[in-house]
Design an enzyme around this catalytic site. Structure first.
Site: not given
Ligand code: P6P
Length: 392
Positions: A115, A121, A144-145, A165, A167-168, A333
């Site tokens: 992404d 993020d 996620e990052e 996550d 900042l989803d 998630e």
């Protein structure tokens, strides 16, 4: 470090304790009325016929009062670190327009899952990592990052494993659409955490690969017209809080959240040409008949799942001919949201089985997600099962 006897997974009744909102500071008070665990009891010195006060329970009070007797408060301290990280993220989101924090990082940098990385993020990821590490309650983090797991070493190491996550839905921020932070928390034996020698990123990552059915807690923050924080430690209980920015406290506003009964479906219909036939037939069936379902799709998982818990219906991000595993990532998630939906009385499946029973083999593994009320998921599953049996 976590203490050997630390185990807080009982949402104990707190009838022995309640407080009320000292209106002097003008914080909004909420009437908890009937909702356990905060049923009005009597405080020392208060008679049972004391005037019925409207109450305001902060997240911190909630955490301290629901930890079992004898607990050292390690989980509460971890949750307070998450609370602080959420407040930092919230502040940066609200000021993004004034501080030039919309848009993407430099040369269209991508994160571990491909992404594009928004500026927020990166800010959110750093906020979560730093506050979690300084809580001294974390063993390993997965984000996620981050490409791999991140181990906390030395005396600051705790015994909780957390995947998040930060900042989803960040692609929605520039349009002021609700976004969120999602987390799942596992716990390992303190002695195991103390003794573990995590000497590579690969080892740190491997320690994160746990099924959702061993989660001890999960939660999300939603940065919308109000900022909500929703959490569960299991026991068929989910509680929601709203940030009162005027006093900087999350107040209990949604005690004992239960999945609603409304007829709503939430899916990106733009992918219809990619859907497997059984799912296409299922969605078509929702639009037929005298009372067709309403379509509500925000494109931000936290917002879509929050509405699905509060109102009911079904949220789906299916596997299709393009995204063969689906789009949503399991550890930070799908699994946390499945934990919350199940503890709010709903159901969360991949189509092939219960989301929480999946054993992940990769940190950023994706799974199909179908979650919502028992009735809606049973209907969806019947379409999939019928299609599979007709192929046999
Ligand atoms: P689509 C946001 O990017 C996200 O990961 C989830 O929050 C959201 O549910 C999904 O992707 C939306 O994906 O393909 O419908 O834009």
């Amino acid at each position: 470090m976590c203490h050997p006897h630390e185990d807080r997974w009982h949402t104990t009744s707190c009838s022995r304790w309640y407080t009320w909102c000292p209106l002097a500071h003008n914080a909004p008070s909420v009437s908890l009325g009937h909702a356990p665990p905060f049923s009005p009891g009597t405080q020392r010195g208060m008679t049972s016929n004391a005037p019925k006060r409207r109450v305001a329970v902060t997240l911190t009070q909630y955490l301290m009062s629901t930890q079992p007797a004898g607990s050292k408060g390690d989980f509460s301290l971890l949750m307070m670190a998450i609370q602080t990280a959420v407040k930092v993220v919230e502040k940066n989101i609200r000021r993004a327009g004034m501080h030039g924090n919309f848009g993407y990082v430099g040369d269209h940098a991508q994160n571990a899952t491909g992404d594009e990385q928004a500026k927020l993020d990166v800010i959110s990821n750093e906020a979560f990592k730093s506050h979690l590490a300084s809580s001294e309650k974390v063993f390993i983090m997965g984000s996620e990052e981050e490409e791999t797991g991140v181990a906390v070493n030395g005396p600051r190491r705790g015994c909780y494993i957390i995947c998040f996550d930060p900042l989803d839905g960040s692609s929605n921020i520039d349009a002021n659409v609700s976004v969120g932070s999602i987390w799942g928390i596992w716990r390992v034996d303190p002695a195991t955490a103390r003794a573990a020698k995590v000497e590579s990123d690969a080892e740190a990552t491997k320690l994160l690969l746990r099924p959702g059915n061993t989660l001890v807690s999960a939660g999300y923050a939603m940065y919308g017209s109000a900022t909500n924080l929703v959490l569960s430690t299991g026991h068929n209980r989910v509680d929601g809080f709203t940030l009162d920015a005027s006093i900087g406290e999350f107040l209990l506003t949604h005690p004992n959240m239960r999945v609603g009964k409304k007829k709503i479906y939430s899916v990106n219909e733009g992918n219809q040409s990619l859907w497997h036939p059984w799912f296409d037939q299922y969605v078509t069936s929702l639009k037929q008949g005298p009372k067709p379902y309403s379509l509500r799709y925000i494109g931000s998982m936290v917002a879509d799942v929050h509405r699905t818990i509060l109102y009911g219906g079904v949220f789906a991000y299916p596997d299709d001919t393009k995204s063969k595993e689906g789009k949503l990532r399991y550890l930070y998630e799908a699994a946390p949201m499945a934990f919350l939906v199940e503890n709010a009385g709903g159901v969360a499946v991949t189509g092939a089985g219960r989301i929480l029973d999946v054993v992940p083999t990769k940190l950023h593994q994706r799974v199909p997600v179908f979650l919502g009320s028992k009735e809606e998921i049973a209907k969806l599953q019947s379409f999939r099962d019928k299609a599979l049996t007709s192929k046999l």
